[in-house]
Design a protein around this motif. Structure first.
Motif, short mmCIF file in Angstrom:
data_model
loop_
_atom_site.label_atom_id
_atom_site.label_comp_id
_atom_site.label_asym_id
_atom_site.label_seq_id
_atom_site.Cartn_x
_atom_site.Cartn_y
_atom_site.Cartn_z
N PRO A 3 0.81 -1.22 0.00
CA PRO A 3 0.00 0.00 0.00
C PRO A 3 0.84 1.28 0.00
O PRO A 3 1.78 1.40 0.79
N GLY A 4 0.49 2.17 -0.91
CA GLY A 4 1.18 3.46 -0.99
C GLY A 4 2.43 3.47 -1.83
O GLY A 4 3.02 4.54 -2.06
N ALA A 5 2.87 2.30 -2.30
CA ALA A 5 4.10 2.22 -3.07
C ALA A 5 3.97 2.91 -4.42
O ALA A 5 2.92 2.86 -5.07
N LEU A 6 5.05 3.56 -4.85
CA LEU A 6 5.13 4.17 -6.17
C LEU A 6 5.98 3.27 -7.06
O LEU A 6 6.98 2.71 -6.60
N ASN A 7 5.59 3.15 -8.31
CA ASN A 7 6.24 2.20 -9.21
C ASN A 7 7.34 2.84 -10.06
O ASN A 7 7.09 3.80 -10.79
N VAL A 8 8.56 2.33 -9.90
CA VAL A 8 9.69 2.71 -10.76
C VAL A 8 10.32 1.42 -11.28
O VAL A 8 11.25 0.89 -10.66
N PRO A 9 9.81 0.85 -12.36
CA PRO A 9 10.42 -0.36 -12.90
C PRO A 9 11.91 -0.13 -13.15
O PRO A 9 12.30 0.85 -13.79
N GLU A 46 9.09 11.84 -12.84
CA GLU A 46 7.87 11.44 -13.55
C GLU A 46 7.10 10.35 -12.80
O GLU A 46 5.90 10.17 -13.01
N SER A 47 7.80 9.63 -11.93
CA SER A 47 7.16 8.56 -11.15
C SER A 47 6.66 9.05 -9.81
O SER A 47 6.13 8.27 -9.02
N GLY A 48 6.85 10.35 -9.53
CA GLY A 48 6.37 10.93 -8.27
C GLY A 48 7.30 10.72 -7.10
O GLY A 48 6.88 10.87 -5.95
N ILE A 49 8.56 10.39 -7.37
CA ILE A 49 9.52 10.11 -6.31
C ILE A 49 10.23 11.38 -5.87
O ILE A 49 10.72 12.15 -6.70
N ASP A 50 10.27 11.60 -4.57
CA ASP A 50 11.05 12.69 -3.99
C ASP A 50 12.43 12.11 -3.64
O ASP A 50 12.55 11.33 -2.69
N ILE A 51 13.45 12.48 -4.41
CA ILE A 51 14.77 11.86 -4.22
C ILE A 51 15.47 12.33 -2.95
O ILE A 51 16.53 11.80 -2.59
#
Length: 290
Positions: free
Chosen positions: A200-206, A234-239
């Motif tokens: 739950p809540g995971a963002l996908n970065v293949p 683009e994947s919504g990740i805050d680095i």
């Protein structure tokens, strides 16, 4: 490859061949895909980069734990196996795999966790080295000549690079969670455990999005820092955030961790059990998004 070719004879350099694969087999009409974890020791014996020692990623640095396959082995065993390969304080290490970059990053992560900093990846791996027709050999050095004391201060270990199931469960609404699997697995179209979907809540970065994988190329290399940053954005990740990264078995997740590391984020945690554990636990929550 140019750098490695110029430094092959450096006495303090250890080259590690960790070629292997994750074999996949569809199961009839269901969406379940069976996986097998394979080492390519036979390919190493046939041909490898000069001086290279071999690591079997399925058993030299991993073992089954509580029914979950290819989990990182305990500290003492890991160090013993590194010493036998000639890896320890004062040595530099370059790791390569087939060119998928999966298993090279897995060993990079394990060594960083154990406090060994001077480890690099051969970008493009064996596929790039071979395509450039560089020198290879079938000679294997005597193991007795390879031994090196580890001698890495335990205080340098970074155990935060690894997280277990309870750690993930306790941080579901706290930390950023990144799923390194394919879109099909993330969305539940393809299943590799009892349950499909994602945490739950995971963002996908293949992980493959972080590599140059054009069909005209014979090998894969990491994208530039600018391109990697764009993929995350683009994947919504805050680095800049502390993240938990997972895949199926804690392998592809290390590709994402390596990419984050290139951008200055060295504080992500690899969920080693990943979906092999989470997706088979009946009481853990899942989420499915098409």
């Amino acid at each position: 490859t140019d750098w490695l070719n110029a430094h092959l004879t450096d006495p303090d350099l250890v080259i590690v061949d960790i070629r292997g694969e994750v074999s996949k087999k569809a199961n009839g009409d269901s969406n379940f895909v069976e996986t097998s974890y394979i080492s390519h020791l036979d390919q190493y014996r046939e041909s490898h980069i000069g001086k290279a020692v071999f690591v079997d990623w399925t058993k030299d640095i991993a073992a089954e734990k509580n029914g979950v396959p290819v989990q990182l082995i305990d500290r003492e065993t890991f160090i013993e196996r590194m010493e036998a390969l000639g890896i320890g304080k004062g040595r530099r290490v370059v790791v390569y795999d087939t060119g998928e970059m999966l298993f090279a990053t897995r060993l990079w992560w394990a060594m960083k966790l154990r406090g060994f900093e001077d480890v690099a990846l051969l970008d493009g791996g064996w596929a790039k080295w071979n395509s450039e027709e560089r020198i290879v050999t079938d000679e294997i050095e005597c193991p007795l000549k390879q031994f090196c004391e580890w001698n890495i201060d335990p205080k340098l270990e970074d155990l935060s690079l690894k997280i277990d199931m309870e750690g993930v469960r306790n941080n579901l609404s706290v930390l950023q969670i990144i799923d390194a699997r394919s879109k099909e697995q993330y969305s539940g179209i393809e299943r590799r455990a009892k349950k499909s979907g994602h945490i739950p809540g995971a963002l996908n970065v293949p992980y493959k999005k972080l590599l140059n994988t054009s069909q005209c190329s014979k090998y894969k290399t990491f994208k530039t820092k600018e391109e990697i940053e764009k993929v995350f954005e683009e994947s919504g990740i805050d680095i800049t955030m502390k993240s938990i990264v997972y895949c199926n078995g804690g392998v592809a997740s290390t590709v994402v961790m390596f990419a984050l590391f290139q951008l200055g984020n060295d504080f992500a945690s690899n969920y080693d059990g990943s979906w092999n554990e989470w997706g088979n636990e009946p009481d853990l929550p899942i989420e499915i998004k098409q």
